[in-house]
Structures are given as structure tokens and as C-alpha cells.
Design an enzyme around this catalytic site. Structure first.
Site, PDB file in Angstrom:
ATOM      1  N   ASP A 120     -10.454  14.858 -27.871  1.00 49.99           N
ATOM      2  CA  ASP A 120      -9.731  13.256 -28.454  1.00 49.99           C
ATOM      3  C   ASP A 120     -10.470  13.029 -29.771  1.00 49.99           C
ATOM      4  O   ASP A 120      -9.415  11.967 -30.601  1.00 49.99           O
ATOM      5  CB  ASP A 120      -9.569  12.394 -27.182  1.00 49.99           C
TER       6      ASP A 120
HETATM    7  P1  NAP Z   1     -11.983  16.060 -24.254  1.00 47.25           P
HETATM    8  O1  NAP Z   1     -10.809  15.051 -25.482  1.00 47.25           O
HETATM    9  O2  NAP Z   1     -11.640  15.399 -22.498  1.00 47.25           O
HETATM   10  O3  NAP Z   1     -11.110  16.752 -25.028  1.00 47.25           O
HETATM   11  C1  NAP Z   1     -12.424  17.417 -24.210  1.00 47.25           C
HETATM   12  C2  NAP Z   1     -12.353  19.198 -24.691  1.00 47.25           C
HETATM   13  O4  NAP Z   1     -13.139  20.125 -23.862  1.00 47.25           O
HETATM   14  C3  NAP Z   1     -11.048  20.035 -23.862  1.00 47.25           C
HETATM   15  O5  NAP Z   1     -10.095  20.134 -24.346  1.00 47.25           O
HETATM   16  C4  NAP Z   1     -10.973  21.250 -23.246  1.00 47.25           C
HETATM   17  O6  NAP Z   1     -10.241  21.824 -23.635  1.00 47.25           O
HETATM   18  C5  NAP Z   1     -12.773  21.732 -23.593  1.00 47.25           C
HETATM   19  N1  NAP Z   1     -13.426  22.591 -22.124  1.00 47.25           N
HETATM   20  C6  NAP Z   1     -13.606  21.997 -21.218  1.00 47.25           C
HETATM   21  N2  NAP Z   1     -14.239  22.414 -20.755  1.00 47.25           N
HETATM   22  C7  NAP Z   1     -15.208  23.115 -22.018  1.00 47.25           C
HETATM   23  C8  NAP Z   1     -15.690  24.523 -21.486  1.00 47.25           C
HETATM   24  N3  NAP Z   1     -16.336  24.704 -20.264  1.00 47.25           N
HETATM   25  N4  NAP Z   1     -16.574  25.388 -22.726  1.00 47.25           N
HETATM   26  C9  NAP Z   1     -16.166  24.349 -23.239  1.00 47.25           C
HETATM   27  N5  NAP Z   1     -15.186  23.801 -24.246  1.00 47.25           N
HETATM   28  C10 NAP Z   1     -14.326  23.321 -23.194  1.00 47.25           C
HETATM   29  O7  NAP Z   1     -13.065  15.234 -25.059  1.00 47.25           O
HETATM   30  P2  NAP Z   1     -14.230  14.492 -26.215  1.00 47.25           P
HETATM   31  O8  NAP Z   1     -13.798  14.831 -27.075  1.00 47.25           O
HETATM   32  O9  NAP Z   1     -15.295  14.552 -25.777  1.00 47.25           O
HETATM   33  O10 NAP Z   1     -13.187  12.497 -25.548  1.00 47.25           O
HETATM   34  C11 NAP Z   1     -13.382  11.974 -24.385  1.00 47.25           C
HETATM   35  C12 NAP Z   1     -12.428  11.552 -23.925  1.00 47.25           C
HETATM   36  O11 NAP Z   1     -12.720  10.968 -22.895  1.00 47.25           O
HETATM   37  C13 NAP Z   1     -11.624  10.165 -25.183  1.00 47.25           C
HETATM   38  O12 NAP Z   1      -9.840  10.487 -25.196  1.00 47.25           O
HETATM   39  C14 NAP Z   1     -11.840   8.862 -24.537  1.00 47.25           C
HETATM   40  O13 NAP Z   1     -11.363   7.917 -24.503  1.00 47.25           O
HETATM   41  C15 NAP Z   1     -12.296   8.953 -22.750  1.00 47.25           C
HETATM   42  N6  NAP Z   1     -12.803   8.840 -22.632  1.00 47.25           N
HETATM   43  C16 NAP Z   1     -14.435   8.065 -22.286  1.00 47.25           C
HETATM   44  C17 NAP Z   1     -14.789   7.299 -21.650  1.00 47.25           C
HETATM   45  C18 NAP Z   1     -16.663   7.108 -22.208  1.00 47.25           C
HETATM   46  O14 NAP Z   1     -17.590   6.374 -21.735  1.00 47.25           O
HETATM   47  N7  NAP Z   1     -17.193   8.557 -23.125  1.00 47.25           N
HETATM   48  C19 NAP Z   1     -15.317   7.057 -20.818  1.00 47.25           C
HETATM   49  C20 NAP Z   1     -13.289   6.544 -20.763  1.00 47.25           C
HETATM   50  C21 NAP Z   1     -12.805   7.946 -21.302  1.00 47.25           C
HETATM   51  P3  NAP Z   1     -10.259  23.712 -22.345  1.00 47.25           P
HETATM   52  O15 NAP Z   1      -9.781  23.465 -21.367  1.00 47.25           O
HETATM   53  O16 NAP Z   1      -9.354  24.426 -23.402  1.00 47.25           O
HETATM   54  O17 NAP Z   1     -11.649  24.020 -22.730  1.00 47.25           O
END
Ligand code: NAP
Length: 474
Positions: free
Chosen positions: A398
Site C-alpha cells: 500500500d
Molecule cells: P501492506 O500493504 O500490508 O503489504 C504487505 C505485503 O507484504 C503484502 O502485499 C504481502 O504480499 C507481502 N508479504 C507478506 N508476507 C511476506 C513475506 N513473508 N515475504 C515477502 N512478502 C510478504 O504493507 P505496507 O506497504 O507496509 O503498508 C502498511 C499498511 O498498513 C498500510 O495500508 C497502512 O495504512 C496500514 N496500517 C499501518 C499502521 C502503522 O502504524 N504502521 C497502522 C494501521 C494500518 P504477499 O502476500 O504476496 O507476500
């Protein structure tokens, strides 16, 4: 000198240490020192409070201190970095429970007095607030803990009329609180106390129920703020100045953090609390975004990734939630070192909401001893992105989704992202076609300059690192 003046002077010193500690926690280089400053402040506050002559027996206090100290030490040593959100949820919850107990104890103390109990409006009012906020914080945090620990499903639990039921309970709670505050009658006070205490505990649970597991970090930050406000109210109940100050600091810093997280996700707090985000799998904004997701996924092997990286001079590593899942931070640091030894300049680009808790990526990279100087914030890296030879996206989705910048139909439109797509070549590490937290497709993976290195991030990186090692071994 008057002991009261000495006690208040010590409380002021403790408060100054809290403020300085908080300020230092804002920078990685001073965070450890900030933690120590705040801990010393807390030690001063506890010791001075215990020396206060209002304490009659120390027996139970000593039992509590020893028990709490042992549990705290064990948690600090045993809890993994990735389990910090659960840990913080529990600590918030116990903070709320402690405030609730202080409010209840003060109520019972006034009732149990030898003279006819006198319910002053101010005292009753703050007892109500302490029990209300403490109760909501306690059960709300327990629910958040259960969702994060996967003891309960992370999906929002929703039913029709849910907000009306919650609203009615809130009205009943406040009605009980108003009766308690203004009646002055011991019998009515006891009944209304029971009413608002029970409803506060139920409300904590039911208010968190319709919120998805992925939004729990925001909820925890908000509950953290509430636990501070409960402590502040408890400080007024027992007339303890340092509790009022510490409670205010926790309350306001929790509000600031909640606001930062909502802003970084481009969502309002109302949307986080009431929209049931995560209840349905979503697409990229629907077919209205027709044509926006085009192209094909182009896989790349570890050997070919090595060939691309070996020639690169400017490399940016963009970690995301997948790095945390695969615990790849140590091999990420190793890859960074190898790229540097090979003559590349390496930066780690950190998105404020990458992962699942604030500072998630910073904590993991610090654990792996990635130098602080290499960490670059989103706003600083984006202008440099077109000059990057390679962007390595490690389990981020994301936070690098271009739809947030260019697809008005996308639910995440407006969320600031790291512009990985502007680098000359993008290598994305993920296991398959899994979406990120938002459940949206990502155009980045299909762009002409993107290559997909499939597999668990740690394993894939080990493959690339071993290629660099073979090169070094000649
Ligand atoms: P993300 O959008 O959740 O994407 C994570 C990606 O990691 C997934 O597409 C997954 O694809 C891949 N993945 C998972 N396990 C893996 C592994 N073992 N090896 C390789 N790839 C792996 O992560 P992000 O880009 O960090 O975004 C964070 C999201 O969380 C945002 O939407 C944000 O708004 C939300 N959020 C964050 C917080 C905060 O405080 N940080 C709080 C609330 C919400 P595959 O399944 O294909 O591997």
C-alpha cells in the site's frame, strides 16, 4: 522545610524529566536517553509518593512493586519486537483498570467514612470520569489485544443498529454519571455508580468490535491517549499533581500520534472508528478504475536481481509489512552493506505507516543495526526517486501504490506514498499475488520498469546476498 513543598518540588522535577524524555523519544539517536530520563522521572514520582505520610501500611505496596517489577522485567526481556502492539495494548488496558480501581476505591472510601458521606460535585464528577474512561480503556484494550494476538478474528464484527445500541449505552452511562454527580444521596450514588461502571466496561468492548484488526494500531494509540486522560482524572480524584501531569502528557501525546497515523493513511479518525474498514475484500476502486491496472507481472530470479544491483550506484530499499512478517531485517542490513562495499550509495526509505504500528520499520532496522544516517523519511526520498538506479521494495504494498497518487477512484487516493515507481528499475519482493492491508491491487507490480522477485522476503534476499558473497570470494 514544609514536606508538602518538598514533595511538590520533587513532582516538578519528575514532570520536567517526563517532558524532556518525551522530546528525546522523538529522535532515534536520543530515544534511549529519553527512555532513561522518563524512567528516572517515574522512579522519583513513585518514591516521593510512597514517602508521603498518607501511606499507612507498606505491606501490599511492596507485594505489588515486587510482582509488577518481576512481570515487567520478564515482559521486557521475552516479548518480541513484532509483538509490541499487543504489549502496548495490554499496558494501556492495565493503566485504564488502575484508574478505574482508584476511582472506585475513592468512592468506597467516602462511603465507608464514619460520618455521613458527603458527595461533593467536583469529586463525584472526576470519579465518574475516571471510572468511565478507565473502564472503556480497559475492555477496549483487551479486545484490541485479542484481535492483534489473533485470539479473536481480525475482521470487524458488525450488526445492524450497532451504532444506535452503542449510542444508547453511552446515553445510559452519562445519565448514570450525571445522577451520581448531582444527586448527593448515598443510595442513588451507589446505584448510579454501578450503572455507569458496568456500561463503561461493556462500551469499551462494543466500541472496538466493529473496527478491523489492521486498524488496531490507531485504536491502541487512541486508547493510550484515553488511559492518560483516565490517569489525569484519577490524579484529581486523589489530589496527586504528578499523576495529573503524567496523565496529561500521555493523553496529549496519544492524540498527536493518533492524528499522525490517520493523516499518513489519509483517513479521518471517524472513518477508522466507524467505517468497518477490512470487513470486505476490496478491489482497486472498482471497475471505475478501468484501465488503471494494466500490464503483466514480470518475474526475476535472485541471480538476475544480483546482476541489476551489482551495476547500480544509487539504491533505495523500501521496507514494508512483509519484511516484518519474514523477519528479513538482518539480511536486509547485510544486503545494504554488500551494496555499499560494491560502491553503491544505499538509503532506506521509511513510510510513516509502513508495517502495522508507528515506527515499525525503524524498530526492526534498528534491531538489525542499520545505521540511522541511512534512514530517510518519505518526504526527503521522493524528490530523489527519479535519480535512483534501483528501488528494492521488500514486502511493502500500500505504501508504494501509485493509485494513491493518480487514481481518484481508489479508496486510498490521497494517501502519501513513497514514489518507488519513479526509480529506473524496481525490484519487488513478495510471496505471490497477495494484496496489502487495504486489499487493493497495485499498479506498481505491473509497470514496465518493475520486476517481481517471488518468495519469502528473507529467503529471496539470502539468494541475492549469496550471489554477492560468491562475487567477493572471486
Ligand atoms: P501492506 O500493504 O500490508 O503489504 C504487505 C505485503 O507484504 C503484502 O502485499 C504481502 O504480499 C507481502 N508479504 C507478506 N508476507 C511476506 C513475506 N513473508 N515475504 C515477502 N512478502 C510478504 O504493507 P505496507 O506497504 O507496509 O503498508 C502498511 C499498511 O498498513 C498500510 O495500508 C497502512 O495504512 C496500514 N496500517 C499501518 C499502521 C502503522 O502504524 N504502521 C497502522 C494501521 C494500518 P504477499 O502476500 O504476496 O507476500
Amino acid at each position: 522545610m514544609n514536606p508538602e513543598i518538598l514533595i511538590n518540588a520533587a513532582y516538578i522535577v519528575a514532570s520536567i524529566l517526563f517532558v524532556l524524555g518525551l522530546k528525546m523519544l522523538g529522535r532515534q539517536t536520543t530515544a534511549r536517553r529519553g527512555n532513561r530520563f522518563s524512567s528516572i522521572g517515574m522512579l522519583i514520582a513513585i518514591v516521593v509518593t510512597l514517602l508521603d505520610n498518607q501511606v499507612i501500611h507498606y505491606n501490599w505496596i511492596i507485594v505489588g512493586l515486587v510482582l509488577g517489577g518481576v512481570i515487567g522485567l520478564a515482559c521486557a526481556r521475552l516479548i518480541k519486537m513484532t509483538s509490541m502492539p499487543e504489549m502496548v495494548a495490554l499496558l494501556n488496558g492495565f493503566g485504564g483498570l488502575a484508574s478505574l480501581i482508584v476511582g472506585a476505591a475513592e468512592f468506597l472510601r467516602i462511603r465507608g467514612g464514619t460520618v455521613e458521606p458527603q458527595y461533593e460535585m467536583f469529586t463525584s464528577g472526576v470519579i465518574f470520569l475516571t471510572v468511565l474512561i478507565g473502564g472503556i480503556t480497559f475492555t477496549g484494550s483487551l479486545y484490541a489485544f485479542c484481535k492483534l494476538a489473533e485470539w479473536l478474528s481480525g475482521r470487524p464484527v458488525q450488526f445492524s443498529g450497532q451504532h444506535i445500541v452503542n449510542g444508547l449505552m453511552l446515553v445510559a452511562t452519562f445519565a448514570g454519571g450525571v445522577m451520581f454527580t448531582i444527586s448527593g444521596d448515598p443510595q442513588i450514588a451507589l446505584i448510579s455508580f454501578g450503572v455507569f461502571a458496568v456500561f463503561a466496561l461493556i462500551l469499551g468492548w462494543t466500541l472496538v468490535m466493529p473496527i478491523g484488526g489492521g486498524d488496531m494500531p490507531v485504536v491502541i494509540s487512541m486508547l493510550n491517549s484515553l488511559s492518560g486522560l483516565a490517569a489525569c482524572a484519577a490524579g484529581f480524584v486523589i489530589g496527586n499533581n504528578v499523576l495529573v501531569v503524567a496523565g496529561c502528557l500521555v493523553g496529549t501525546s496519544g492524540v498527536i500520534l493518533t492524528t499522525i497515523m490517520c493523516k499518513a493513511m489519509n483517513r479521518s479518525l471517524g472513518n477508522v472508528l466507524f467505517s468497518g474498514f477490512g470487513s470486505e475484500p476490496k478491489n482497486d476502486g472498482g471497475d471505475e478504475a478501468e484501465g488503471s491496472i494494466q500490464g503483466e507481472l514480470k518475474p526475476i530470479s535472485a541471480e538476475d536481481s544480483f546482476a541489476v544491483l551489482e551495476a547500480a550506484r544509487q539504491v533505495v530499499i523500501i521496507p514494508g509489512y512483509g519484511m516484518a512478517v519474514s523477519q528479513a531485517q538482518h539480511v536486509v542490513r547485510e544486503l545494504g552493506e554488500m551494496l555499499e562495499n560494491n560502491g553503491a550509495e544505499v538509503r532506506f526509505a521509511i513510510h510513516p505507516v509502513a508495517g502495522r504500528m508507528p515506527g515499525h520499520m525503524n524498530v526492526l532496522l534498528a534491531e538489525a543495526n542499520v545505521p540511522y544516517e541511512q534512514l530517510v523519511e518519505m518526504d526527503s526520498i521522493n524528490p530523489l526517486m527519479p535519480t535512483m538506479d534501483v528501488a528494492i521494495v521488500i514486502g511493502a504494498n500500500d505504501v508504494v501504490n501509485p493509485a494513491a497518487a493518480n487514481n481518484k477512484a481508489s479508496p486510498i487516493y490521497g494517501m502519501p506514498i513513497i514514489n518507488a515507481h519513479e526509480a529506473r528499475t524496481v525490484i519487488c519482493l513478495k510471496r505471490g499475488k497477495g494484496t496489502g492491508f487495504s486489499g487493493l491491487e497495485n499498479q506498481l507490480f505491473l509497470m514496465p520498469n518493475t520486476r517481481m522477485l517471488y518468495g519469502d522476503a528473507k529467503g529471496s534476499l539470502q539468494g541475492v546476498v549469496s550471489e554477492f558473497k560468491s562475487l567477493a570470494d572471486g
